[in-house]
Design an enzyme around this catalytic site. Structure first.
Site, short mmCIF file in Angstrom:
data_model
loop_
_atom_site.label_atom_id
_atom_site.label_comp_id
_atom_site.label_asym_id
_atom_site.label_seq_id
_atom_site.Cartn_x
_atom_site.Cartn_y
_atom_site.Cartn_z
N GLU A 266 -2.96 -59.69 -85.68
CA GLU A 266 -4.34 -60.08 -85.39
C GLU A 266 -4.50 -61.60 -85.37
O GLU A 266 -5.21 -62.14 -84.53
CB GLU A 266 -5.30 -59.47 -86.43
CG GLU A 266 -5.35 -57.96 -86.44
CD GLU A 266 -6.05 -57.34 -85.25
OE1 GLU A 266 -6.58 -58.07 -84.41
OE2 GLU A 266 -6.06 -56.09 -85.15
N ARG A 270 -5.70 -63.31 -81.93
CA ARG A 270 -7.06 -63.87 -81.95
C ARG A 270 -7.03 -65.38 -82.18
O ARG A 270 -7.69 -66.14 -81.47
CB ARG A 270 -7.91 -63.22 -83.03
CG ARG A 270 -8.06 -61.73 -82.82
CD ARG A 270 -9.09 -61.13 -83.75
NE ARG A 270 -8.89 -59.69 -83.87
CZ ARG A 270 -9.84 -58.81 -84.10
NH1 ARG A 270 -11.08 -59.20 -84.25
NH2 ARG A 270 -9.56 -57.53 -84.20
N ASP A 399 0.04 -49.63 -77.61
CA ASP A 399 -0.58 -50.25 -76.43
C ASP A 399 -0.06 -51.62 -75.96
O ASP A 399 0.58 -51.74 -74.91
CB ASP A 399 -2.11 -50.31 -76.60
CG ASP A 399 -2.59 -50.86 -77.95
OD1 ASP A 399 -1.76 -51.35 -78.72
OD2 ASP A 399 -3.81 -50.80 -78.21
N GLU A 533 -11.84 -52.29 -73.79
CA GLU A 533 -10.75 -51.82 -72.91
C GLU A 533 -11.22 -51.22 -71.58
O GLU A 533 -10.58 -51.42 -70.54
CB GLU A 533 -9.87 -50.80 -73.64
CG GLU A 533 -9.03 -51.39 -74.76
CD GLU A 533 -9.82 -51.70 -76.03
OE1 GLU A 533 -10.94 -51.16 -76.18
OE2 GLU A 533 -9.33 -52.47 -76.88
N THR A 619 -3.64 -60.15 -75.07
CA THR A 619 -4.29 -58.85 -75.31
C THR A 619 -5.68 -59.00 -75.92
O THR A 619 -6.42 -58.03 -76.02
CB THR A 619 -3.39 -57.95 -76.19
OG1 THR A 619 -3.91 -56.63 -76.15
CG2 THR A 619 -3.32 -58.45 -77.63
C1 DMJ Z 1 -8.51 -56.25 -79.60
O1 DMJ Z 1 -8.35 -56.99 -80.75
C2 DMJ Z 1 -7.29 -56.33 -78.73
O2 DMJ Z 1 -7.62 -55.95 -77.45
C3 DMJ Z 1 -6.17 -55.47 -79.23
O3 DMJ Z 1 -5.06 -55.46 -78.37
C4 DMJ Z 1 -6.63 -54.05 -79.40
N1 DMJ Z 1 -7.90 -53.90 -80.01
C5 DMJ Z 1 -8.94 -54.87 -79.97
C6 DMJ Z 1 -10.18 -54.48 -79.23
O4 DMJ Z 1 -10.47 -53.16 -79.17
#
Ligand code: DMJ
Length: 641
Positions: A266, A270, A399, A533, A619
């Site tokens: 995370e 982020r 994912d 998503e 992501t």
């Molecule tokens: C986000 O922090 C990112 O997209 C991550 O890859 C998956 N989940 C969350 C949002 O749903």
């Protein structure tokens, strides 16, 4: 998410002994010192015994060691002697008995010499006065502090910075579309302003309680996750005052020397992703500096017997561990497999290959492992290098690993063919084993669990529609049309999951069982937490097809969020999308500003805003430039895009 093991920040450095503040009673410090030396002596004797016992064991037992086959990996930057019980386990293996004996003899001599040296040093220390010992320790402490300071203030080398192509603008000509885009910008203002008023500096906002909020992924400290995550969205929307406000907070307050245990994944997607994107968009050096400082704090997470990082790391001590619930202390595919983009950029910007080598090491290790049905299981044990449970998912836990294979290739200007090959292989296996069509004709991605396919798809897996579309160009056997079509099918299914609810917002996960199609069954799966998503997939499909249905579906989602999630103190998730009266969860997730609102804004912008041949989104929707040397300037300053 598991058990801590004490690991030093770097392989070789001996952490200084902490004598406490100057007022600390003298006799206590003295007692602690002598205790330490006695312990040292006992430890030496114990280690000697252990090694002695080891060499007296029969030969056969010595050779039953786990071989990870890492010999030809770029950096076995693994300190086998620390986490692993068998030092040298990665190296000693092979049929040549004579060579073994020589090797053992050499090792034995080395151990003997090391021990003699250690004992001599201990004796030498004991001969010194307490004051001398204290002074030596203090000098050592000062040296380490100085080294850390130099590292933190070091000026990074100038590197060619990719051009800032399409970092603003994208104004739509159509007035109707422009109005929609303005509405999304207003939603961003509402989310940001309330966070600014009620949650400033906290990680997230409680929009109903009107106060700060945090979860364990950010550890115990206030790291301003929403500020870092939102910066690039503010930038592309032209909200410059807000951007400057965030930048000032980062300059003055963002500090990573905190005793806090954070999620490596995370923090990477982020914070490092957010800071890097803010740097590339604005050219402000502070973001690059902070990203690198933070990345250095994550590196101790890689000190595991295999080099597969722990899920969590304490930013101060460097101690890492895994989530308790993750298959007997395993690391998670979507976590350790979602570092590549950011780490390659870190190496690019610093000229330090450590980051690149860490992620390439993970890739090499994965390539050598057997994959059931060609699929990657979600869990991998970082101590043994073996898979945990054979669960496979393109949604949660799996994912973004797949996403980063594709994006590694795109980000390298399509030169990283190994990544593309791995992506193509994985997608072929996913299509063969996980993708199915429901009775009603909806294409969905199931999950492999306990030897069978679960006919259930998570909201998280909806990102795959966009991924298939993004990967269509360059696919094997010229199947571009097929993958674009597959992406469109997934988009349709995910739209159905929204459309079949009372609030027109998608549940966390939905089933395809008999008459049930794209609907959540269990109460615990009916919530919507402002996730991006589905909208992400609409945006990619829009960019590649310009089919107006994607703007239409995106607008429906924006209106539903506005209607059911907006409260006067910001935006909140809802607990049950099937109940016509929304019950709020009172959390404004940082990814709502980083991703959901950014993808909506891009959906109603022209394609010249962040064009996909120049930018690759991590992501968390943070855009990072394609690294192609021909497209750079040499000043170290961003070129005018
Ligand atoms: C986000 O922090 C990112 O997209 C991550 O890859 C998956 N989940 C969350 C949002 O749903």
């Amino acid at each position: 998410m598991t058990t801590p093991a004490l690991l030093p920040l770097s392989g070789r450095r001996i952490p200084p002994l902490n004598l406490g503040p100057p007022s600390f009673p003298h006799h206590r410090a003295t007692l602690r010192l002598s205790e330490k030396f006695i312990l040292l002596l006992i430890l030496s004797a114990f280690i000697t015994l252990c090694f002695g016992a080891f060499f007296f064991l029969p030969d056969s037992s010595k050779h039953k060691r786990f071989d990870l086959g890492l010999e030809d990996v770029l950096i076995p930057h693994v300190d086998a002697g620390k986490g692993a019980k068998n030092p040298g386990v990665f190296l000693i293996h092979g049929p040549d008995e004579h060579r073994h004996r020589e090797e053992e003899e050499r090792l034995r001599n080395k151990i003997r010499a090391d021990h003699e040296k250690a004992l001599e040093e201990a004796k030498e220390k004991l001969r010194k006065s307490r004051e001398e010992i204290r002074a030596e320790i203090q000098t050592e402490k000062n040296k380490v502090a100085q080294a850390m300071k130099t590292k933190e203030t070091r000026v990074l080398p100038p590197v060619p910075v990719p051009q800032r192509v399409g970092v603003s603008g994208g104004d739509p000509e159509d007035m109707e579309i422009r109005k929609k885009r303005d509405k999304i910008k207003e939603m961003m203002k509402h989310a940001w302003d309330n966070y600014r008023t009620y949650g400033w500096g906290h990680n997230e906002l409680r929009p109903i309680a009107r106060k700060g909020h945090s979860t364990n992924i950010f550890g115990s400290s206030q790291m301003g996750a929403t500020i870092v995550d939102a910066l690039d969205t503010l930038y592309i929307m032209g909200l410059h005052d807000e951007f400057m406000d965030g930048q000032r907070w980062i300059e003055e307050n963002l500090d990573f020397s905190v005793n806090s245990e954070v999620s490596v994944f995370e923090v990477n997607i982020r914070f490092i992703g957010g800071l890097l994107a803010a740097y590339y968009l604005s050219g402000e050096e502070i973001f690059k500096t902070k990203a690198v400082q933070l990345a250095e704090k994550l590196l101790p997470a890689f000190n595991t017997p295999t080099g597969i990082p722990w899920a969590m790391v304490n930013l101060k001590s460097g101690v890492g561990r895994n989530w308790g619930w993750a298959s007997a202390g395993s690391s998670i595919l979507a976590e350790f497999g979602t570092l590549h983009m950011e780490f390659v950029h870190l190496s690019y910007l610093t000229g330090d290959l450590t980051y690149y080598n860490k992620v390439m090491h993970i890739r090499k290790l994965l390539q050598k492992m057997e994959r059931p049905n060609g699929l990657y299981p979600n869990y991998l044990n970082p101590r043994t290098g073996r898979w945990g449970q054979y669960h496979t998912s393109v949604g949660g836990l799996g994912d973004s690993f797949y996403e980063y294979l594709l994006k590694a290739w795109l980000m390298s200007d399509k030169t990283d063919l190994e990544a593309r090959r791995m992506y193509d292989d994985a997608v072929e296996a996913i299509e063969k084993h996980l993708i199915k069509k429901s009775r009603g004709g909806l294409v969905f991605i199931g999950e492999w669990k306990n030897g069978h396919l679960e006919r259930k798809m998570g909201h998280l897996a909806c990102f795959a529609g966009g991924m298939f579309a993004l990967g269509a160009d360059g696919s094997r056997k010229d199947k571009a049309g097929h993958y674009l079509e597959l992406g469109a099918e997934i988009a349709r299914t995910c739209h159905e999951s929204y459309d079949r609810t009372a609030l027109k917002l998608g549940p966390e996960s939905f089933k395809f069982d008999g008459a049930v199609e794209a609907v959540a069954v269990r109460q615990a799966e009916k919530y919507y937490i402002l996730r991006p998503e589905v909208i992400e997939t609409y945006w990619y499909l829009w960019r590649f097809t310009h089919d107006p249905r994607y703007r239409q579906w995106g607008w429906e989602a924006a209106l539903a969020i506005e209607k059911s999630c907006r409260v006067s103190g910001g935006f909140s998730g809802v607990k049950d999308v099937y109940s016509p009266t929304p019950a709020h969860d009172d959390v404004q997730q940082s990814f709502f500003l980083a991703e959901t609102l950014k993808y909506l804004y891009l959906l109603f912008s022209g394609d010249d805003l962040l064009p996909l041949d120049h930018w690759v989104f991590n992501t968390e929707a943070h855009p990072l430039p394609v690294l192609r040397l021909a497209n750079t300037t040499l000043s170290g300053d961003p070129a005018v895009g």
